[in-house]
Design a protein around this motif. Sequence first.
Motif, PDB file in Angstrom:
ATOM      1  N   ASN A   8       0.839  -1.197   0.000  1.00  9.88           N
ATOM      2  CA  ASN A   8       0.000   0.000   0.000  1.00  9.88           C
ATOM      3  C   ASN A   8       0.873   1.244   0.000  1.00  9.88           C
ATOM      4  O   ASN A   8       1.851   1.327   0.744  1.00  9.88           O
ATOM      5  N   VAL A   9       0.503   2.183  -0.857  1.00 16.29           N
ATOM      6  CA  VAL A   9       1.251   3.427  -0.996  1.00 16.29           C
ATOM      7  C   VAL A   9       0.260   4.585  -0.976  1.00 16.29           C
ATOM      8  O   VAL A   9      -0.748   4.559  -1.680  1.00 16.29           O
ATOM      9  N   LYS A  10       0.577   5.588  -0.173  1.00 17.70           N
ATOM     10  CA  LYS A  10      -0.231   6.799  -0.188  1.00 17.70           C
ATOM     11  C   LYS A  10       0.453   7.788  -1.120  1.00 17.70           C
ATOM     12  O   LYS A  10       1.571   8.235  -0.869  1.00 17.70           O
ATOM     13  N   GLY A 133      -8.965   4.720  -7.183  1.00 14.75           N
ATOM     14  CA  GLY A 133      -8.739   5.415  -5.921  1.00 14.75           C
ATOM     15  C   GLY A 133      -9.710   6.579  -5.804  1.00 14.75           C
ATOM     16  O   GLY A 133     -10.122   7.172  -6.807  1.00 14.75           O
ATOM     17  N   ASN A 151      -3.935  13.191  -2.077  1.00 14.79           N
ATOM     18  CA  ASN A 151      -3.130  12.286  -1.254  1.00 14.79           C
ATOM     19  C   ASN A 151      -3.968  11.033  -0.986  1.00 14.79           C
ATOM     20  O   ASN A 151      -4.621  10.911   0.044  1.00 14.79           O
ATOM     21  N   THR A 152      -3.936  10.106  -1.937  1.00 13.94           N
ATOM     22  CA  THR A 152      -4.821   8.950  -1.917  1.00 13.94           C
ATOM     23  C   THR A 152      -4.031   7.646  -1.799  1.00 13.94           C
ATOM     24  O   THR A 152      -2.880   7.559  -2.223  1.00 13.94           O
ATOM     25  N   TRP A 153      -4.695   6.623  -1.232  1.00 16.95           N
ATOM     26  CA  TRP A 153      -4.067   5.314  -1.055  1.00 16.95           C
ATOM     27  C   TRP A 153      -4.240   4.456  -2.300  1.00 16.95           C
ATOM     28  O   TRP A 153      -5.292   4.494  -2.947  1.00 16.95           O
ATOM     29  N   HIS A 154      -3.194   3.684  -2.610  1.00  9.33           N
ATOM     30  CA  HIS A 154      -3.202   2.774  -3.757  1.00  9.33           C
ATOM     31  C   HIS A 154      -2.500   1.480  -3.387  1.00  9.33           C
ATOM     32  O   HIS A 154      -1.580   1.479  -2.572  1.00  9.33           O
ATOM     33  N   LYS A 155      -2.921   0.388  -3.999  1.00 15.77           N
ATOM     34  CA  LYS A 155      -2.205  -0.879  -3.883  1.00 15.77           C
ATOM     35  C   LYS A 155      -1.299  -0.942  -5.102  1.00 15.77           C
ATOM     36  O   LYS A 155      -1.761  -1.050  -6.225  1.00 15.77           O
TER      37      LYS A 155
END
Length: 191
Positions: A8-10, A133, A151-155
Amino acid sequence: MDAVEYHNVKFNGTLTWPSEFRGTPSPELDAAWKRIAADMRPFRITGDVLRKIGKEARPSLVKFLDEDGGGYLATLEVTHQLHCLNMLRKRTYFEHYAADDVSILAGPEAYRTHLDHCIEMLRQVVLCTADVGLVTYDWVEGYRHPHPDFNTWHKCRDVDKVVEWSNEHELHVPFDRLLRFGNEVDLVEAP
């Protein structure tokens, strides 16, 4: 796919975030882009891998001599995508890069064709991945309308693992060993 691991990356989408990959041209900025856009080298794939990716062993494919391990020449698509993104970045500082960028030096028509190709490739990548996202919005002092929070989370795939795999499989055969066997058939135009 052997190297693919997810984490997971923001994303930092702040408009003024001082990323090492943005800003006015500098040796440090160019080195950062070179590190991600040019350091992954070509490698070989087998006929089995060629079939798994939906391609046939056509006579125009670049092959290696059996004494060099056989197989076919390949690169990871991410290398091409980063090359295209870097080319568009350099276009925003055209005057700085015009004197020594090989894409620009190829001439205005070839440069325009290359830019259009890169835009089209990146358009296809964005639509293919169709990022779902969610961007939320905030009221921000001084803004009349809601302001997006990018500033959103992504896999994400762990790019370090992909680069590590690429480095482990990169070619150690000189390019002058990529010879024609004599039975190749050149394509009339590039795919």
